[in-house]
Design a protein around this motif. Structure first.
Motif, PDB file in Angstrom:
ATOM      1  N   MET A  62       0.934  -1.138   0.130  1.00 12.61           N
ATOM      2  CA  MET A  62      -0.019   0.100  -0.081  1.00 12.61           C
ATOM      3  C   MET A  62       0.987   1.311   0.159  1.00 12.61           C
ATOM      4  SD  MET A  62      -2.876  -1.140   2.745  1.00 12.61           S
ATOM      5  CE  MET A  62      -3.546   0.657   2.529  1.00 12.61           C
ATOM      6  N   ARG A  63       0.425   2.215  -0.333  1.00 11.44           N
ATOM      7  CA  ARG A  63       1.021   3.604  -0.955  1.00 11.44           C
ATOM      8  C   ARG A  63       0.182   4.714   0.095  1.00 11.44           C
ATOM      9  NH1 ARG A  63       2.757   3.348  -7.124  1.00 11.44           N
ATOM     10  NH2 ARG A  63       4.061   1.564  -6.871  1.00 11.44           N
ATOM     11  N   ASP A  64      -1.104   4.546   0.369  1.00  9.97           N
ATOM     12  CA  ASP A  64      -1.778   5.459   1.137  1.00  9.97           C
ATOM     13  C   ASP A  64      -2.789   4.509   1.833  1.00  9.97           C
ATOM     14  OD1 ASP A  64      -3.642   7.667   2.110  1.00  9.97           O
ATOM     15  OD2 ASP A  64      -3.373   8.306   0.078  1.00  9.97           O
ATOM     16  N   PHE A  65      -2.712   4.694   3.107  1.00 13.98           N
ATOM     17  CA  PHE A  65      -3.416   4.152   4.053  1.00 13.98           C
ATOM     18  C   PHE A  65      -4.942   4.767   4.518  1.00 13.98           C
ATOM     19  CE2 PHE A  65       0.258   1.867   4.831  1.00 13.98           C
ATOM     20  CZ  PHE A  65       0.144   0.505   5.271  1.00 13.98           C
ATOM     21  N   ARG A  66      -4.921   5.896   3.755  1.00 13.83           N
ATOM     22  CA  ARG A  66      -6.550   6.441   3.928  1.00 13.83           C
ATOM     23  C   ARG A  66      -7.588   5.524   3.048  1.00 13.83           C
ATOM     24  NH1 ARG A  66      -5.948  12.115   1.041  1.00 13.83           N
ATOM     25  NH2 ARG A  66      -4.558  10.745  -0.246  1.00 13.83           N
ATOM     26  N   TYR A  67      -6.868   4.640   2.292  1.00 19.41           N
ATOM     27  CA  TYR A  67      -7.582   3.595   1.312  1.00 19.41           C
ATOM     28  C   TYR A  67      -7.443   2.106   1.961  1.00 19.41           C
ATOM     29  CZ  TYR A  67      -7.615   7.520  -1.594  1.00 19.41           C
ATOM     30  OH  TYR A  67      -7.881   9.025  -2.064  1.00 19.41           O
ATOM     31  N   PHE A  68      -7.920   2.120   3.245  1.00 23.00           N
ATOM     32  CA  PHE A  68      -7.663   0.870   4.251  1.00 23.00           C
ATOM     33  C   PHE A  68      -8.665   1.044   5.168  1.00 23.00           C
ATOM     34  CE2 PHE A  68      -4.490  -1.639   7.010  1.00 23.00           C
ATOM     35  CZ  PHE A  68      -5.120  -2.897   6.606  1.00 23.00           C
ATOM     36  N   GLY A  69      -9.743   0.155   5.122  1.00 33.65           N
ATOM     37  CA  GLY A  69     -10.587  -0.170   6.350  1.00 33.65           C
ATOM     38  C   GLY A  69     -11.480  -1.498   6.356  1.00 33.65           C
ATOM     39  N   PHE A  70     -12.256  -1.296   7.188  1.00 34.93           N
ATOM     40  CA  PHE A  70     -13.322  -2.313   7.345  1.00 34.93           C
ATOM     41  C   PHE A  70     -14.042  -2.328   6.446  1.00 34.93           C
ATOM     42  CE2 PHE A  70     -11.487  -1.644  11.793  1.00 34.93           C
ATOM     43  CZ  PHE A  70     -11.121  -2.956  12.099  1.00 34.93           C
ATOM     44  N   ASN A  71     -14.484  -3.768   6.080  1.00 40.23           N
ATOM     45  CA  ASN A  71     -15.476  -3.888   4.954  1.00 40.23           C
ATOM     46  C   ASN A  71     -17.027  -3.244   5.270  1.00 40.23           C
ATOM     47  OD1 ASN A  71     -13.692  -5.395   3.120  1.00 40.23           O
ATOM     48  ND2 ASN A  71     -14.203  -7.204   4.287  1.00 40.23           N
ATOM     49  N   GLU A  72     -17.397  -3.429   6.393  1.00 38.90           N
ATOM     50  CA  GLU A  72     -18.579  -2.902   6.679  1.00 38.90           C
ATOM     51  C   GLU A  72     -18.577  -1.433   6.854  1.00 38.90           C
ATOM     52  OE1 GLU A  72     -17.034  -4.345   9.911  1.00 38.90           O
ATOM     53  OE2 GLU A  72     -16.999  -5.707   8.621  1.00 38.90           O
ATOM     54  N   GLU A  73     -17.587  -0.906   7.069  1.00 42.09           N
ATOM     55  CA  GLU A  73     -17.395   0.724   6.979  1.00 42.09           C
ATOM     56  C   GLU A  73     -17.435   1.232   5.598  1.00 42.09           C
ATOM     57  OE1 GLU A  73     -17.885   2.912   9.422  1.00 42.09           O
ATOM     58  OE2 GLU A  73     -18.324   1.285  10.792  1.00 42.09           O
ATOM     59  N   MET A  74     -16.619   0.632   4.827  1.00 39.69           N
ATOM     60  CA  MET A  74     -16.275   0.882   3.381  1.00 39.69           C
ATOM     61  C   MET A  74     -17.603   0.748   2.509  1.00 39.69           C
ATOM     62  SD  MET A  74     -12.254   0.038   3.127  1.00 39.69           S
ATOM     63  CE  MET A  74     -11.824   1.290   2.007  1.00 39.69           C
ATOM     64  N   ASP A  75     -18.229  -0.373   3.229  1.00 34.44           N
ATOM     65  CA  ASP A  75     -19.607  -0.593   2.486  1.00 34.44           C
ATOM     66  C   ASP A  75     -20.851   0.429   2.539  1.00 34.44           C
ATOM     67  OD1 ASP A  75     -18.630  -2.982   1.191  1.00 34.44           O
ATOM     68  OD2 ASP A  75     -19.508  -4.176   2.454  1.00 34.44           O
ATOM     69  N   ARG A  76     -20.661   1.112   3.760  1.00 34.93           N
ATOM     70  CA  ARG A  76     -21.618   1.945   4.124  1.00 34.93           C
ATOM     71  C   ARG A  76     -21.187   3.352   3.613  1.00 34.93           C
ATOM     72  NH1 ARG A  76     -22.436  -0.930   9.233  1.00 34.93           N
ATOM     73  NH2 ARG A  76     -20.477   0.221  10.201  1.00 34.93           N
ATOM     74  N   ASN A  77     -19.834   3.779   3.529  1.00 40.61           N
ATOM     75  CA  ASN A  77     -19.470   4.774   3.176  1.00 40.61           C
ATOM     76  C   ASN A  77     -18.419   4.661   2.281  1.00 40.61           C
ATOM     77  OD1 ASN A  77     -20.600   6.230   5.720  1.00 40.61           O
ATOM     78  ND2 ASN A  77     -19.043   4.665   6.514  1.00 40.61           N
ATOM     79  N   PRO A  78     -18.626   4.495   0.753  1.00 37.68           N
ATOM     80  CA  PRO A  78     -17.737   4.102  -0.488  1.00 37.68           C
ATOM     81  C   PRO A  78     -16.884   5.152  -0.497  1.00 37.68           C
ATOM     82  CG  PRO A  78     -20.235   3.555  -0.959  1.00 37.68           C
ATOM     83  CD  PRO A  78     -20.299   4.349   0.584  1.00 37.68           C
ATOM     84  N   VAL A  79     -15.544   4.795  -0.807  1.00 37.12           N
ATOM     85  CA  VAL A  79     -14.577   5.665  -1.165  1.00 37.12           C
ATOM     86  C   VAL A  79     -14.068   5.292  -2.532  1.00 37.12           C
ATOM     87  CG1 VAL A  79     -12.243   6.618  -0.295  1.00 37.12           C
ATOM     88  CG2 VAL A  79     -13.771   5.611   1.373  1.00 37.12           C
ATOM     89  N   PRO A  80     -14.063   6.327  -3.308  1.00 35.07           N
ATOM     90  CA  PRO A  80     -13.809   5.984  -4.722  1.00 35.07           C
ATOM     91  C   PRO A  80     -12.256   6.016  -4.756  1.00 35.07           C
ATOM     92  CG  PRO A  80     -14.578   8.359  -4.472  1.00 35.07           C
ATOM     93  CD  PRO A  80     -14.925   7.722  -3.179  1.00 35.07           C
ATOM     94  N   LEU A  81     -11.628   5.300  -5.717  1.00 37.48           N
ATOM     95  CA  LEU A  81     -10.342   5.322  -5.877  1.00 37.48           C
ATOM     96  C   LEU A  81      -9.709   6.584  -6.548  1.00 37.48           C
ATOM     97  CD1 LEU A  81      -9.711   1.585  -6.758  1.00 37.48           C
ATOM     98  CD2 LEU A  81      -8.906   2.720  -4.814  1.00 37.48           C
ATOM     99  N   PRO A  82      -8.526   6.970  -6.096  1.00 37.61           N
ATOM    100  CA  PRO A  82      -8.098   8.246  -7.008  1.00 37.61           C
ATOM    101  C   PRO A  82      -7.652   7.819  -8.395  1.00 37.61           C
ATOM    102  CG  PRO A  82      -6.527   7.181  -5.374  1.00 37.61           C
ATOM    103  CD  PRO A  82      -7.662   6.601  -5.387  1.00 37.61           C
ATOM    104  N   GLU A  83      -7.847   8.756  -9.110  1.00 41.95           N
ATOM    105  CA  GLU A  83      -7.588   8.674 -10.702  1.00 41.95           C
ATOM    106  C   GLU A  83      -6.112   7.957 -11.070  1.00 41.95           C
ATOM    107  OE1 GLU A  83      -9.768   8.769 -13.287  1.00 41.95           O
ATOM    108  OE2 GLU A  83     -11.171   9.138 -11.712  1.00 41.95           O
TER     109      GLU A  83
END
Length: 179
Positions: A155-176
């Motif tokens: 990984m290069r950016d830990f902002r894009y690391f999380g628990f599945n349930e949280e990320m399902d509730r609050n989707p984070v788009p990947l950077p371009e």
């Protein structure tokens, strides 16, 4: 066939380089393969490496379900002994990955878009295939396990690391761009 326990992140078996397999037809290797297939089916993943079931040898299994197939289509369950994965160019993309050894979490991981996979197939036959997209991602992930590398190490950016349930509730788009 037995369903094996899956090693979780933190266990030393996941940090060592796995040993080459001398004889893919050996009874203990065939038993390990059958048990890995049963374990993967039970766990619901798309790939499993031998170190994940406490076996320090260079073997992984994977498949590409129709829902994840890109371009080349779905791939059936495939076993690869002593795999060698080589990037075919410098194109890298971010994609979401989870791991049976890191349950409940996922992250954006950079991977090569296209790779060549060489190794031995289930009967000891030479394998040489070009993979791209999701298939290439899965193969790189599983091959990393054989070298003691887990996806958080990529990984290069830990902002894009999380628990599945949280990320399902609050989707984070990947950077371009790739981080």
């Amino acid at each position: 066939m037995a369903i094996l326990k899956i090693a979780r992140m933190g266990h030393p078996v996941l940090l060592d380089r796995a040993a080459e397999i001398e004889d893919v037809g050996a009874p203990e290797v065939r038993r390990l393969l059958a048990d890995m297939v049963a374990t993967l089916k039970d766990a619901g993943g798309v790939g499993l490496a031998a170190p994940q079931v406490f076996a320090g040898v260079r073997l992984f299994i994977f498949y590409v379900p129709e829902a994840r197939a890109e371009g080349g289509g779905a791939m059936p369950l495939t076993a690869v002994f002593n795999p060698v994965v080589t990037p075919l160019d410098e194109a890298i993309e971010l994609g979401w990955e989870g791991c049976l050894s890191i349950p409940g979490l996922r992250a954006a991981v950079p991977r090569y878009r296209q790779v060549r996979l060489r190794g031995l197939g289930v009967e000891g036959e030479a394998m040489d295939v070009v993979l791209e997209g999701f298939a290439a991602r899965v193969v790189q992930h599983e091959a990393d396990h054989l070298d003691g590398v887990m996806y958080p190490m990529r990984m290069r950016d830990f902002r894009y690391f999380g628990f599945n349930e949280e990320m399902d509730r609050n989707p984070v788009p990947l950077p371009e761009e790739v981080l």
